[in-house]
Design a protein around this motif. Structure first.
Motif, PDB file in Angstrom:
ATOM      1  N   ASP A  71       8.376  15.768  13.238  1.00  0.00           N
ATOM      2  CA  ASP A  71       7.341  16.503  13.982  1.00  0.00           C
ATOM      3  C   ASP A  71       6.378  17.225  13.031  1.00  0.00           C
ATOM      4  N   LEU A  72       6.936  17.831  11.993  1.00  0.00           N
ATOM      5  CA  LEU A  72       6.116  18.620  11.079  1.00  0.00           C
ATOM      6  C   LEU A  72       5.165  17.743  10.276  1.00  0.00           C
ATOM      7  N   HIS A  73       5.639  16.591   9.816  1.00  0.00           N
ATOM      8  CA  HIS A  73       4.796  15.703   9.025  1.00  0.00           C
ATOM      9  C   HIS A  73       3.588  15.248   9.844  1.00  0.00           C
ATOM     10  N   GLY A  74       3.823  14.875  11.098  1.00  0.00           N
ATOM     11  CA  GLY A  74       2.707  14.455  11.956  1.00  0.00           C
ATOM     12  C   GLY A  74       1.721  15.587  12.206  1.00  0.00           C
ATOM     13  N   ALA A  75       2.245  16.797  12.430  1.00  0.00           N
ATOM     14  CA  ALA A  75       1.365  17.935  12.691  1.00  0.00           C
ATOM     15  C   ALA A  75       0.528  18.279  11.457  1.00  0.00           C
ATOM     16  N   MET A  76       1.146  18.257  10.270  1.00  0.00           N
ATOM     17  CA  MET A  76       0.403  18.582   9.055  1.00  0.00           C
ATOM     18  C   MET A  76      -0.633  17.508   8.739  1.00  0.00           C
ATOM     19  N   LEU A  77      -0.313  16.262   9.071  1.00  0.00           N
ATOM     20  CA  LEU A  77      -1.282  15.196   8.882  1.00  0.00           C
ATOM     21  C   LEU A  77      -2.499  15.409   9.773  1.00  0.00           C
ATOM     22  N   ASP A  78      -2.258  15.821  11.019  1.00  0.00           N
ATOM     23  CA  ASP A  78      -3.373  16.107  11.933  1.00  0.00           C
ATOM     24  C   ASP A  78      -4.248  17.233  11.401  1.00  0.00           C
ATOM     25  N   ILE A  79      -3.618  18.292  10.870  1.00  0.00           N
ATOM     26  CA  ILE A  79      -4.376  19.413  10.324  1.00  0.00           C
ATOM     27  C   ILE A  79      -5.220  18.958   9.134  1.00  0.00           C
ATOM     28  N   ALA A  80      -4.608  18.157   8.248  1.00  0.00           N
ATOM     29  CA  ALA A  80      -5.337  17.674   7.072  1.00  0.00           C
ATOM     30  C   ALA A  80      -6.534  16.827   7.478  1.00  0.00           C
ATOM     31  N   GLN A  81      -6.354  15.996   8.506  1.00  0.00           N
ATOM     32  CA  GLN A  81      -7.458  15.157   8.979  1.00  0.00           C
ATOM     33  C   GLN A  81      -8.571  15.996   9.583  1.00  0.00           C
ATOM     34  N   SER A  82      -8.205  17.030  10.332  1.00  0.00           N
ATOM     35  CA  SER A  82      -9.213  17.896  10.944  1.00  0.00           C
ATOM     36  C   SER A  82     -10.016  18.624   9.876  1.00  0.00           C
ATOM     37  N   LEU A  83      -9.336  19.116   8.838  1.00  0.00           N
ATOM     38  CA  LEU A  83     -10.041  19.791   7.753  1.00  0.00           C
ATOM     39  C   LEU A  83     -10.944  18.831   6.997  1.00  0.00           C
ATOM     40  N   ASP A  84     -10.447  17.621   6.762  1.00  0.00           N
ATOM     41  CA  ASP A  84     -11.241  16.626   6.044  1.00  0.00           C
ATOM     42  C   ASP A  84     -12.497  16.261   6.829  1.00  0.00           C
ATOM     43  N   ALA A  85     -12.386  16.239   8.157  1.00  0.00           N
ATOM     44  CA  ALA A  85     -13.534  15.883   8.986  1.00  0.00           C
ATOM     45  C   ALA A  85     -14.646  16.918   8.894  1.00  0.00           C
ATOM     46  N   LEU A  86     -14.308  18.147   8.508  1.00  0.00           N
ATOM     47  CA  LEU A  86     -15.306  19.212   8.414  1.00  0.00           C
ATOM     48  C   LEU A  86     -15.954  19.304   7.040  1.00  0.00           C
ATOM     49  N   ARG A  87     -15.400  18.574   6.074  1.00  0.00           N
ATOM     50  CA  ARG A  87     -15.938  18.662   4.720  1.00  0.00           C
ATOM     51  C   ARG A  87     -17.257  17.897   4.629  1.00  0.00           C
ATOM     52  N   PRO A  88     -18.277  18.469   3.979  1.00  0.00           N
ATOM     53  CA  PRO A  88     -19.546  17.743   3.824  1.00  0.00           C
ATOM     54  C   PRO A  88     -19.413  16.589   2.836  1.00  0.00           C
ATOM     55  N   ARG A  89     -20.231  15.572   3.025  1.00  0.00           N
ATOM     56  CA  ARG A  89     -20.314  14.400   2.156  1.00  0.00           C
ATOM     57  C   ARG A  89     -18.948  13.771   1.944  1.00  0.00           C
ATOM     58  N   ARG A  90     -18.162  13.729   2.979  1.00  0.00           N
ATOM     59  CA  ARG A  90     -16.840  13.134   2.854  1.00  0.00           C
ATOM     60  C   ARG A  90     -16.961  11.616   2.869  1.00  0.00           C
ATOM     61  N   SER A  91     -16.046  10.950   2.269  1.00  0.00           N
ATOM     62  CA  SER A  91     -15.974   9.490   2.336  1.00  0.00           C
ATOM     63  C   SER A  91     -14.859   9.098   3.273  1.00  0.00           C
ATOM     64  N   SER A  92     -14.917   7.863   3.742  1.00  0.00           N
ATOM     65  CA  SER A  92     -13.884   7.415   4.679  1.00  0.00           C
ATOM     66  C   SER A  92     -12.548   7.204   3.989  1.00  0.00           C
ATOM     67  N   GLY A  93     -12.563   7.136   2.646  1.00  0.00           N
ATOM     68  CA  GLY A  93     -11.306   7.010   1.925  1.00  0.00           C
ATOM     69  C   GLY A  93     -10.732   5.621   2.017  1.00  0.00           C
ATOM     70  N   GLY A  94      -9.419   5.554   2.078  1.00  0.00           N
ATOM     71  CA  GLY A  94      -8.757   4.257   2.106  1.00  0.00           C
ATOM     72  C   GLY A  94      -7.389   4.373   2.714  1.00  0.00           C
ATOM     73  N   LEU A  95      -6.636   3.283   2.629  1.00  0.00           N
ATOM     74  CA  LEU A  95      -5.283   3.267   3.149  1.00  0.00           C
ATOM     75  C   LEU A  95      -4.465   2.266   2.361  1.00  0.00           C
ATOM     76  N   THR A  96      -3.154   2.417   2.425  1.00  0.00           N
ATOM     77  CA  THR A  96      -2.229   1.530   1.742  1.00  0.00           C
ATOM     78  C   THR A  96      -1.354   0.831   2.774  1.00  0.00           C
TER      79      THR A  96
END
Length: 294
Positions: A71-96
């Motif tokens: 539960d905690l890992h999913g919640a922290m991932l959501d928080i990290a994504q929300s913060l990243d969405a607010l950052r200016p000039r962000r890139s879409s990044g990648g995935l593995t």
């Protein structure tokens, strides 16, 4: 509402649970292992539950620890994504993505160009290591495409693809080879090679052919793409998955022989840690996979 949440202890726990190591968590969070241990003891006291089993060499999660980590890992991932969405000039990044070498070479990588046309700013890293990665412990891997077997508990399954096995050969040679009383049969030496041999036997029985008689010439390869290359070069007939042959058939390198006769295969599962499917690059990749897998 959240004033009493032990946020520092929760972050320490998440890192230690993901790595199954207090030392690795300390290195990640730039603190000492003693500080990690202290934070986790405080959290266990606050919850009234043991979260780790202390072993002679390392630690293991208890049932309660596994539940909290999920539960905690999913919640922290959501928080990290929300913060990243607010950052200016962000890139879409990648995935593995982790998967088998054969699936990557014969199905996934040849199609990736279509994904990059739709999402040129998302980089996809393909991991084809032989060792099965525990998605709950390795946060560097976003998705796993796995073949067969049961879906591990605690993972999110998104779609997938069912296969069947049929016989294929080079278009210019397939009828000539099949007309022989004893054609050359190409096989794959899997970990359970008997499974592959039984599939050949099942196909021949369904086709009403006695190709599996004593003295049959069987050419074995330890990887599926080697077997398909041999068949496309006119060296014999191969029994292969409808999934891994799809690209070669589309390019005219292989053709099915008596395609109405098939042997059931396994299913490819697309898996991730719950919550990871909402990460924008992962979400885009899953949407693309849905279209490719039909």
């Amino acid at each position: 509402m959240f004033a009493e949440l032990p946020l520092t202890a929760l972050r320490s726990f998440e890192s230690a649970a993901r790595h199954l190591s207090f030392k690795a968590a300390a290195e990640e969070l730039h603190v000492t292992p003693t500080a990690i241990s202290h934070q986790i003891k405080q959290l266990e006291h606050w919850l009234g539950q043991a979260l780790f089993e202390r072993l002679p060499r390392g630690v293991a999660l208890t049932t309660e620890g596994r539940r909290l980590f999920r539960d905690l890992h999913g919640a922290m991932l959501d928080i990290a994504q929300s913060l990243d969405a607010l950052r200016p000039r962000r890139s879409s990044g990648g995935l593995t993505v982790t998967t088998t070498a054969s699936f990557a070479a014969l199905w996934l990588i040849p199609r990736l160009g279509g994904f990059y046309q739709q999402h040129p700013d998302i980089a996809v890293r393909i991991d084809t290591g032989a060792q099965v990665i525990d998605l709950n412990q390795d946060a560097s891997v976003d998705l796993a495409i796995r073949y067969g077997g049961a879906v591990p508990a605690g993972l999110h399954r998104h779609g997938g693809m069912q296969e069947h096995f049929g016989v294929y050969g080079a278009p210019a040679h397939i009828e000539i080879e099949a007309a022989k009383s004893s054609p050359t049969l190409i096989t794959v030496a899997w970990g359970d090679s008997r499974l592959y041999e039984c599939s050949w036997e099942t196909w021949c029985e369904r086709a009403g052919l006695d190709w599996m008689k004593p003295g049959v010439v069987m050419r074995a390869y330890d990887e599926e793409h080697y077997a398909l290359h041999a068949a496309s070069a006119g060296q014999g007939l191969v029994l292969a998955s409808s999934v891994v042959t799809a690209g070669a058939v589309a390019r005219g390198l292989l053709a099915p022989y008596r395609p109405q006769i098939t042997v059931p295969g396994e299913r490819y599962h697309v898996l991730c840690v719950p919550g990871r499917e909402r990460h924008p690059p992962v979400k885009a990749f899953l949407r693309w996979l849905d279209g490719e897998m039909g």
